[in-house]
Enzyme design. Sequence first.
Site, PDB file in Angstrom:
ATOM      1  N   ASP A 233     -70.573 133.889-104.382  1.00  0.00           N
ATOM      2  CA  ASP A 233     -69.667 135.034-104.458  1.00  0.00           C
ATOM      3  C   ASP A 233     -70.476 136.309-104.231  1.00  0.00           C
ATOM      4  O   ASP A 233     -71.275 136.709-105.086  1.00  0.00           O
ATOM      5  CB  ASP A 233     -68.995 135.053-105.842  1.00  0.00           C
ATOM      6  CG  ASP A 233     -67.901 136.095-105.964  1.00  0.00           C
ATOM      7  OD1 ASP A 233     -67.918 137.066-105.186  1.00  0.00           O
ATOM      8  OD2 ASP A 233     -67.042 135.944-106.852  1.00  0.00           O
ATOM      9  N   HIS A 234     -70.228 136.946-103.081  1.00  0.00           N
ATOM     10  CA  HIS A 234     -71.036 138.112-102.709  1.00  0.00           C
ATOM     11  C   HIS A 234     -70.696 139.354-103.534  1.00  0.00           C
ATOM     12  O   HIS A 234     -71.395 140.366-103.448  1.00  0.00           O
ATOM     13  CB  HIS A 234     -70.839 138.420-101.222  1.00  0.00           C
ATOM     14  CG  HIS A 234     -72.021 139.063-100.581  1.00  0.00           C
ATOM     15  ND1 HIS A 234     -73.091 139.555-101.294  1.00  0.00           N
ATOM     16  CD2 HIS A 234     -72.307 139.318 -99.275  1.00  0.00           C
ATOM     17  CE1 HIS A 234     -73.981 140.079-100.471  1.00  0.00           C
ATOM     18  NE2 HIS A 234     -73.537 139.949 -99.233  1.00  0.00           N
ATOM     19  N   ARG A 235     -69.633 139.297-104.355  1.00  0.00           N
ATOM     20  CA  ARG A 235     -69.336 140.428-105.235  1.00  0.00           C
ATOM     21  C   ARG A 235     -70.405 140.577-106.313  1.00  0.00           C
ATOM     22  O   ARG A 235     -70.639 141.675-106.820  1.00  0.00           O
ATOM     23  CB  ARG A 235     -67.968 140.233-105.898  1.00  0.00           C
ATOM     24  CG  ARG A 235     -66.779 140.277-104.962  1.00  0.00           C
ATOM     25  CD  ARG A 235     -65.487 139.961-105.676  1.00  0.00           C
ATOM     26  NE  ARG A 235     -65.488 138.627-106.271  1.00  0.00           N
ATOM     27  CZ  ARG A 235     -64.485 138.129-106.987  1.00  0.00           C
ATOM     28  NH1 ARG A 235     -63.408 138.846-107.206  1.00  0.00           N
ATOM     29  NH2 ARG A 235     -64.559 136.905-107.486  1.00  0.00           N
TER      30      ARG A 235
END
Length: 559
Positions: A529-531
């Site tokens: 998850d690049h968040r």
Amino acid sequence: MASEFKLPELGENIESGTVISVKVSAGDTVSIDQVIMELETDKAVIEVPSEVEGTIEKVSVKEGEEVKVGQVVLTVKEGSSAAPKKKEQTSETQPESKEEKPSEEKQSASKGEKSEPAPKSVKKKSAGIVDFKIPELGENIESGTVAKLLVSVGDTVQKEQGLLELETDKAVAEVPSEIDGTIKEILIEEGDQVKVGQVAFKIASEVEEATQTESEPEEPERPSEPETDKVTKTKEETAQSEPKPLTAEYEKPRSPKDLAPAAPSVRRFAREIGININEVPGTGPGGRISVEDVKRYSKAINTQRKASSTVFKGFEAEALPDFSKWGKVDVQPMSKVRESTAKHLSYAWATIPHVTQFDKADITELEKLRKQYSQKAEQAGGKLTVTAILIKVIEKALKKFPQFNASVDMSKMEIIYKQYFNIGVAVDTDRGLLVPVLKNVDQKNIIDLSVELTEMSKKARDRKLSLKEMQGGNFSISNLGGIGGTGFTPVVHSPDVAILGVSRSNMEPVYLDGEFQPRLMMPLSLSYDHRLIDGADAARFLRWVCEALEQPFLLSLEG
């Protein structure tokens, strides 16, 4: 003092209902938690309990009427007795007397007559028919398919005895009886689709009835309250009724070993609106749970869900063409597992910005060790696989890189870092993909994990996994090495923030010490998850995993 009882909040997205029956009439005495009416909503038939006590002056609804949340249902004179009311005299017909007239009781006493005390209500048991409804089965589970009926008409059942097996979109769960009794009627059949709250059985059981056996002095009517006290009380009541945010108090469930302190009517109300009574914090003496506590908890959940639902609105599905125009087709309904997988992964793919990092681990030496100690695992009842070893490696990696052992809450803009280590492993079954979760892997060695993984995989394929065994994971592993392939990009299993994909290992020429040598290389792919996780963090995480597989001593050195 007269007060209005309004139709309370009944559950998530329930704004109105149809009155099925009214249990009280004008002149009746009503107590707190007493059922006053049955209301049919679009989800279930709900018994509505009173929140006030006193004598009913007016019933404002009737059977068959559609009523809304907040609509006045009853007008109650609080604190009044059940004795017949005398006609009130207005100031227009008779002037107000400054002298206080003696009450009837005092007049009777002066004549030597004894006033008869009101009868005391006690309970006795008698036979009755109880509707057994499909109970709450788990988070976001609203229906299921009857896989097997475990009882027949005429059978005697005990509390906690299984009545049926229900296949949901996650597992096959055994539904236990909540009472002792005899099965009088079965309203469902194997293969039926049933919903939470639907009546499945009619059971003859002993029920408690109120009877008048003793007498006790009648409580005198309370004097009217000063206006200032009324204002203060109104403010306090309003504050108690306002929905509270879903804080840590609500997020911490009661231990299953502890019986929730609540009256049967409160338990029934919670069950019918889909609330787990064991998760509701009580505000009464000793933590006792009231109907108001259940409503407040339901409102808090709804508030959080509405906030989180604004993060992703979803996409309108495009209509499919008529494929039969071009040839023969065979249309089959999705299995519950496939339906759940489709919905969950669609949400995960649309809400999580996925990135996948690739690497290869040289497992030549590890494979020698695995074969050397495989017999020891078999003696313990397990199988020493690469997946079992990877579970332990990932646990150590999560400790070193805590941002991978977390979840993102976009509604509150918070990151939840977890201090426990539960790892899910994808299992291929004839019904679809299931992900059993191995709990507290930091407290187990590789042999323990081998045995548990073997047992979990068998239960998944035999349809014996419970919902509890598939919940609470922090990180997932999907190993397709036994099937083939050189690499793939797994979808992150929300609310996790990463998943490891494993492909088939192959012998490859690797340049070592000035020459090419045959080495067994295992492809790994890490979706994240690049968040929360940046590319550099993902590369470091996956490289550490590769080095731990290549040099097992690293687990003891840095783990």
